[in-house]
Design a protein around this motif. Sequence first.
Motif, short mmCIF file in Angstrom:
data_model
loop_
_atom_site.label_atom_id
_atom_site.label_comp_id
_atom_site.label_asym_id
_atom_site.label_seq_id
_atom_site.Cartn_x
_atom_site.Cartn_y
_atom_site.Cartn_z
N ASP A 181 0.83 -1.20 0.00
CA ASP A 181 0.00 0.00 0.00
C ASP A 181 0.87 1.26 0.00
OD1 ASP A 181 -1.50 2.10 2.08
OD2 ASP A 181 -2.86 1.15 0.64
N HIS A 182 0.65 2.18 -0.94
CA HIS A 182 1.46 3.39 -1.05
C HIS A 182 1.32 4.29 0.17
CE1 HIS A 182 2.61 3.67 -5.57
NE2 HIS A 182 2.64 2.41 -5.13
N THR A 183 0.13 4.36 0.74
CA THR A 183 -0.06 5.19 1.93
C THR A 183 0.76 4.65 3.09
OG1 THR A 183 -2.30 5.81 1.24
CG2 THR A 183 -1.76 6.05 3.58
N GLU A 184 0.75 3.34 3.23
CA GLU A 184 1.55 2.72 4.29
C GLU A 184 3.04 2.94 4.05
OE1 GLU A 184 2.15 -1.76 6.13
OE2 GLU A 184 0.14 -1.14 5.49
N ASP A 185 3.47 2.84 2.80
CA ASP A 185 4.87 3.13 2.47
C ASP A 185 5.26 4.53 2.93
OD1 ASP A 185 5.22 0.67 1.29
OD2 ASP A 185 5.26 1.41 -0.77
N ARG A 186 4.41 5.51 2.62
CA ARG A 186 4.72 6.90 2.98
C ARG A 186 4.74 7.09 4.49
NH1 ARG A 186 0.77 9.13 0.87
NH2 ARG A 186 -0.34 9.90 2.69
N GLN A 187 3.81 6.45 5.20
CA GLN A 187 3.79 6.55 6.67
C GLN A 187 5.08 5.97 7.26
OE1 GLN A 187 0.17 4.42 7.50
NE2 GLN A 187 -1.06 6.29 7.65
N LEU A 188 5.52 4.87 6.70
CA LEU A 188 6.74 4.24 7.19
C LEU A 188 7.97 5.11 6.93
CD1 LEU A 188 5.98 0.58 6.09
CD2 LEU A 188 6.47 1.29 8.44
N ILE A 189 8.08 5.66 5.73
CA ILE A 189 9.21 6.54 5.42
C ILE A 189 9.20 7.76 6.33
CG2 ILE A 189 10.26 8.02 3.68
CD1 ILE A 189 10.74 5.08 3.17
N ASP A 190 8.03 8.32 6.57
CA ASP A 190 7.89 9.47 7.47
C ASP A 190 8.38 9.11 8.87
OD1 ASP A 190 6.94 12.11 8.29
OD2 ASP A 190 5.29 11.05 9.26
N ALA A 191 7.95 7.95 9.37
CA ALA A 191 8.34 7.53 10.72
C ALA A 191 9.83 7.22 10.80
CB ALA A 191 7.52 6.30 11.14
N LEU A 192 10.38 6.59 9.76
CA LEU A 192 11.81 6.28 9.75
C LEU A 192 12.66 7.54 9.74
CD1 LEU A 192 11.63 3.34 7.20
CD2 LEU A 192 12.41 3.11 9.58
N LEU A 193 12.24 8.53 8.95
CA LEU A 193 12.98 9.79 8.90
C LEU A 193 12.88 10.55 10.23
CD1 LEU A 193 12.10 11.05 5.31
CD2 LEU A 193 14.32 10.23 6.12
N LYS A 194 11.72 10.51 10.86
CA LYS A 194 11.56 11.18 12.15
C LYS A 194 12.47 10.60 13.21
CE LYS A 194 6.84 12.94 11.64
NZ LYS A 194 5.40 12.75 12.01
N ARG A 195 12.75 9.30 13.13
CA ARG A 195 13.67 8.70 14.10
C ARG A 195 15.07 9.29 13.97
NH1 ARG A 195 13.65 2.74 16.27
NH2 ARG A 195 15.68 3.62 16.77
N GLY A 196 15.53 9.45 12.75
CA GLY A 196 16.82 10.08 12.53
C GLY A 196 18.03 9.24 12.86
N ASP A 197 17.84 7.96 13.21
CA ASP A 197 18.99 7.14 13.59
C ASP A 197 19.07 5.84 12.81
OD1 ASP A 197 16.83 5.83 14.71
OD2 ASP A 197 17.63 5.79 16.76
N MET A 198 18.43 5.79 11.63
CA MET A 198 18.53 4.60 10.79
C MET A 198 19.84 4.65 9.99
SD MET A 198 15.81 2.68 11.29
CE MET A 198 16.13 3.09 13.02
N ALA A 199 20.46 3.51 9.82
CA ALA A 199 21.70 3.47 9.05
C ALA A 199 21.44 3.71 7.56
CB ALA A 199 22.40 2.13 9.25
N SER A 200 20.33 3.21 7.06
CA SER A 200 19.96 3.45 5.66
C SER A 200 18.47 3.19 5.50
CB SER A 200 20.76 2.56 4.71
OG SER A 200 20.36 1.20 4.81
N ILE A 201 17.87 3.82 4.49
CA ILE A 201 16.44 3.67 4.21
C ILE A 201 16.27 3.50 2.71
CG2 ILE A 201 14.15 4.73 4.35
CD1 ILE A 201 15.24 6.49 6.65
#
Length: 283
Positions: A181-201
Motif C-alpha cells: 500500500d502506497h499510503t503505508e509506504d509513505r507513513q513508514l518513510i515518514d516515521a523512519l525519517l523522524k527517528r533520525g537514527d537509521m543506518a539506511s532507508i
Amino acid sequence: MNVPRPMTWHAALHQLQREGQAHALATVVTSAGSTPREPGARMVITADAVHDTLGGGTFEFQVIDAARTRLASGQNGMSLEAFSLGGRSGQCCGGFVNVLLEVFSGSTATLAIFGAGHIGTELVRLAAPLPWQVAWHDSREAIFPSWADAQPRLSCHHAPDPLAAVAALPAGSHALVLTHDHTEDRQLIDALLKRGDMASIGLIGSRSKWASFRSRLKDAGHGEQALAKVRCPIGIPMSDKTPYAIALSALAELLPLVGSSERPDQRGLEPAALRHVFNEPRI
C-alpha cells in the motif's frame, strides 16, 4: 531465572552461529608439563553460559573471565592467552597452557523489511546466509510463509501500526520499505525519517513515486538532508523486473552500506603473537 542448558562445544557453536548470538570459542593450542586437558580441548562461552570444559578449576574460571571481558568489548577476533598453572592460575599442576580465544560478537546489523509480498519474500530468502538479524514486518494477518519459522536470525512481526513497528527498531537498522500500500509506504518513510537514527532507508518504486512522496514529506517538515537519505528506486540498475532480480539487486546495493568491522589487511592472530608461542621456553 532461566539458565541455558549446557551442550557439547560443537553443538553450542552450531546453535549460536546459526542464531547470530555473541559467543567465544576457547581452544587449548599448546601445553607443557602437567595440564588438565590436552591440546584441541574446546569450550564455548557466552555472557551467561559455558558449554563443555577445559578441565575446571581456577584455570578454567580465568579463561571464562578473559572470554567474557572480550565479549563485553563487542570486538570480533582472535587472541592468545597464556596460563602458568602454578602461577597465574593458582593451581599445583605446574604446567603451561596457551589458549586461543576466538570471539564472535554476534550479528551486528539489523535489516528491517516492511512488506511480505513477492519481493519481500525473496529478500528474506536471499538474506538467510548473511550474518544479519532480519526483522520482517507486514500489516496483514497470516501473511508470513510457514518456512519463515525455521530461518535463522529471522523474526516475523504482524505490524498493523507502522509507527509502533518503526519505534521498536534498534538504532542503526537498515530499512527496506516495500508494502502492498502506497499510503503505508509513505507513513513508514515518514516515521523512519523522524527517528533520525537509521543506518539506511530504501523505498521500492519509481522515480515518479519518489517525487510524489518527496513533495509530501517535505511539506510534513523533512529537510533536504533527511530526504537525501532515502534510496528510491532501490537496487542497482537492471532491466530484469522479476521479484527475485529486484531483491538480488537491492541486497547487492545494501551490502557495502552494511560494511564490516574486520580489517581487510589483517585476519587471525598477529604474526608476533605466533612467534612468541612457538619460540617460548618450555617447562
